[in-house]
Design an enzyme around this catalytic site. Structure first.
Site, short mmCIF file in Angstrom:
data_model
loop_
_atom_site.label_atom_id
_atom_site.label_comp_id
_atom_site.label_asym_id
_atom_site.label_seq_id
_atom_site.Cartn_x
_atom_site.Cartn_y
_atom_site.Cartn_z
N PRO A 88 0.81 -1.23 0.00
CA PRO A 88 0.00 0.00 0.00
C PRO A 88 0.84 1.27 0.00
CG PRO A 88 -0.83 -1.57 1.62
CD PRO A 88 0.47 -2.11 1.14
N GLU A 115 0.87 -7.70 8.19
CA GLU A 115 1.11 -6.27 8.39
C GLU A 115 2.21 -5.73 7.48
OE1 GLU A 115 -0.79 -4.28 10.35
OE2 GLU A 115 -1.96 -6.13 10.49
N ARG A 152 -1.46 -7.52 -21.38
CA ARG A 152 -2.24 -6.99 -22.51
C ARG A 152 -1.40 -6.13 -23.44
NH1 ARG A 152 -7.77 -6.68 -22.17
NH2 ARG A 152 -7.73 -4.66 -23.22
N ASP A 167 -7.82 1.36 -25.23
CA ASP A 167 -8.33 1.09 -23.89
C ASP A 167 -8.43 2.38 -23.08
OD1 ASP A 167 -8.74 -1.58 -24.15
OD2 ASP A 167 -6.84 -2.19 -23.26
#
Length: 419
Positions: A88, A115, A152, A167
Site C-alpha cells: 500500500p 502487516e 495486454r 483502452d
C-alpha cells in the site's frame, strides 16, 4: 515476457491464470508465469515465514530471510529481472507504469501479507507498487492485476493490437461509451452517429465522449493527459484591449500600449498554442509605436538576433477596435468567435465559467474563442455586456489580487490550454 510471483498462497493464482486472455497468452508462450512458494525458503521445520513485530503492535510481519533468499534465487535464475514489491505504500500502478513494465522481459512480483514485510527486504527490490488506497489481505490480487494489465501490452497477446491503444487510460482519458445490437432496447437507442457510417464523425463523437466522461467522472485525469489528447478543437485567440477599459474611478478610457505587454503576452500565446494575439488600441500614434516594436523583431535586427522572439511576435495583430478583431477571426474561421471576458474580481450579474469548464468546452466545441484581457483597471462594462462568457477570477491566498495583465494571461492560458 516472464513473471515470477513470490507468494505464500500460490493456489490463489490457479483459476485466474487458467482462463481467457492470460491462458491463451501462456499457451502460445507469449507470457510465462512461475509461482514461487515462499515457504520453500523457510529453514525451520515449521516453515515459518512471519513473526511478531519489534516494538509491539498488532499482527505479524513477513521475515526477511525467506523473502530475500527467494528474491536472490529469482535473480540468479533469470537474466535481468525487475523486482517489484506490492505494498500500500508504493506508487500507484496506472497505465503509464504498466507501459513501462511491459518493456522489461522479466518481472518478479513480491506479494506482501499480514502487516507487511520486514523493512530490510525493500533494499532488495527495484520498485514498490500499490493498486489503490485500500487494504487487501495480501499482494496476490494486486499481482494478478499487474500481470493482466502488463500482459495486454505484450505484442500478440490481444487479437487486435488496436484494442490496447484504445483502452481506457491509454491516451490519458476514459474510454468512450460502447454500444452493440440491438439498435433500440426498451426505448433506449444507440446514438445515431454510430449508425451513420461516417467514420470521421464517429471518431469525433468518441473523442468528445471520452473528454466528457473523464471530466464528469475522473476530472483529475485531465491534468495528467498528454497534450496531444487534449488539443482544443476550436482555435483560441487572445485580445489585449486598451479601449474600452476603466480607470480607477470607473470611467471608460483608453490606456497606453507598453512594450512589455506585447512581448510577454505574445510569448505566452506562442507557448500555449494560441492562434493569434490581438492588440486593440484606437490611437494611431500608439499603433505606429507598436508596429515599430513588432517590425524590429519580425524583419529588423531583433529577428536575426532572437528567432524565438520573432516567432512569438509573429502572432501579434494590431487593430483599432474589438469589432475589427472579431471580424478578422470570423473571416479566418468562417464563424464569429465566442467572446470570453476576464476580470480580477467577481462581477454581479455575470455567472463565471470555471477554468475546468472552459477547458472542457474547448476540447468538445470547434467554435473559435477570443479571450479578452483588460488593461488599466480592467475591461469596461460595455465589453462584459457583449461577451458570451466571463472567466472566473484568479484567486490568491487572500483578498490581495493585483496581478499584472502579463502574469494573469500566463496563469489563465496555462489553466485552460496547458498540459
Amino acid at each position: 515476457m516472464h513473471f515470477s510471483v513470490i507468494t505464500l498462497f500460490p493456489e490463489i493464482f490457479e483459476s485466474p491464470l487458467a482462463g481467457s486472455i492470460l491462458k491463451r497468452a501462456r499457451d502460445r508462450q507469449l507470457v510465462t508465469i512461475d509461482l514461487v512458494d515462499l515457504r520453500q525458503y523457510a529453514r525451520d521445520r515449521h516453515r515459518t515465514t512471519d513473526d511478531y513485530p519489534y516494538g509491539g503492535g498488532q499482527g505479524m510481519v513477513l521475515k526477511p530471510e525467506p523473502l530475500i533468499e527467494a528474491i536472490e534465487d529469482c535473480r540468479h535464475k533469470l537474466k535481468n529481472p525487475r523486482v517489484v514489491l506490492l505494498s500500500p505504500r508504493g506508487r500507484v500502478f496506472d497505465h503509464e507504469v504498466a507501459a513501462s513494465m511491459s518493456r522489461h522481459e522479466e518481472i518478479v512480483l513480491v506479494c506482501g501479507r499480514y502487516e507487511g514485510v520486514d523493512e530490510r527486504v525493500v533494499g532488495y527490490t527495484d520498485d514498490i507498487l500499490s493498486i489503490g488506497d485500500y487494504t487487501l489481505s495480501g499482494g496476490e490480487i494486486p499481482a494478478l492485476a499487474v500481470i493482466d494489465t502488463v500482459a495486454r501490452l505484450v505484442p500478440g497477446v490481444l487479437g487486435n493490437e488496436q484494442s490496447a491503444r484504445e483502452d481506457s487510460f491509454a491516451e490519458g482519458l476514459l474510454e468512450y461509451p460502447q454500444y452493440t445490437r440491438p439498435a433500440e432496447y426498451r426505448g433506449m437507442e444507440v446514438p445515431p452517429v454510430l449508425l451513420s457510417g461516417d467514420h470521421e464523425e464517429i471518431r469525433r463523437w468518441r473523442r468528445d465522449m471520452s473528454v466528457e466522461m473523464t471530466a464528469r467522472l475522473r476530472p483529475e485525469l485531465l491534468a495528467k493527459a498528454p497534450s496531444g489528447a487534449l488539443k482544443p478543437r476550436g482555435k483560441v485567440y487572445v485580445a489585449l484591449l486598451h479601449y474600452p477599459v476603466s480607470d480607477r474611478r470607473g470611467d471608460t478610457v483608453t490606456s497606453s500600449i507598453t512594450n512589455l505587454d506585447i512581448h510577454d503576452i505574445a510569448r505566452t500565446c506562442r507557448t500555449y498554442g494560441a492562434a493569434g494575439f490581438y492588440v486593440v488600441n484606437p490611437v494611431e500614434t500608439l499603433q505606429k509605436l507598436a508596429a515599430r516594436i513588432i517590425d524590429h523583431w519580425e524583419r529588423g535586427y531583433g529577428g536575426s538576433y532572437n528567432s524565438t522572439r520573432r516567432e512569438a511576435l509573429s502572432l501579434v495583430r494590431l487593430r483599432g477596435t474589438l469589432d475589427e478583431a472579431v471580424a478578422d477571426v470570423a473571416r479566418e474561421c468562417g464563424t464569429a468567435p465566442r467572446l470570453v471576458a476576464t476580470s480580477a474580481r467577481s462581477r454581479h450579474g455575470n455567472e463565471p465559467i470555471t477554468f475546468g469548464k472552459m477547458r472542457e468546452m474547448l476540447l468538445k466545441d470547434d467554435v473559435p474563442c477570443m479571450i479578452l484581457l483588460g488593461t488599466g483597471w480592467g475591461l469596461a462594462d460595455a465589453v462584459f455586456a457583449r461577451s458570451d462568457l466571463v472567466l472566473e477570477p484568479i484567486a490568491g491566498r487572500d483578498d490581495y489580487n493585483h496581478l499584472s495583465v502579463r502574469a494573469a494571461s500566463a496563469i489563465m492560458l496555462d489553466r485552460i490550454l496547458g498540459r
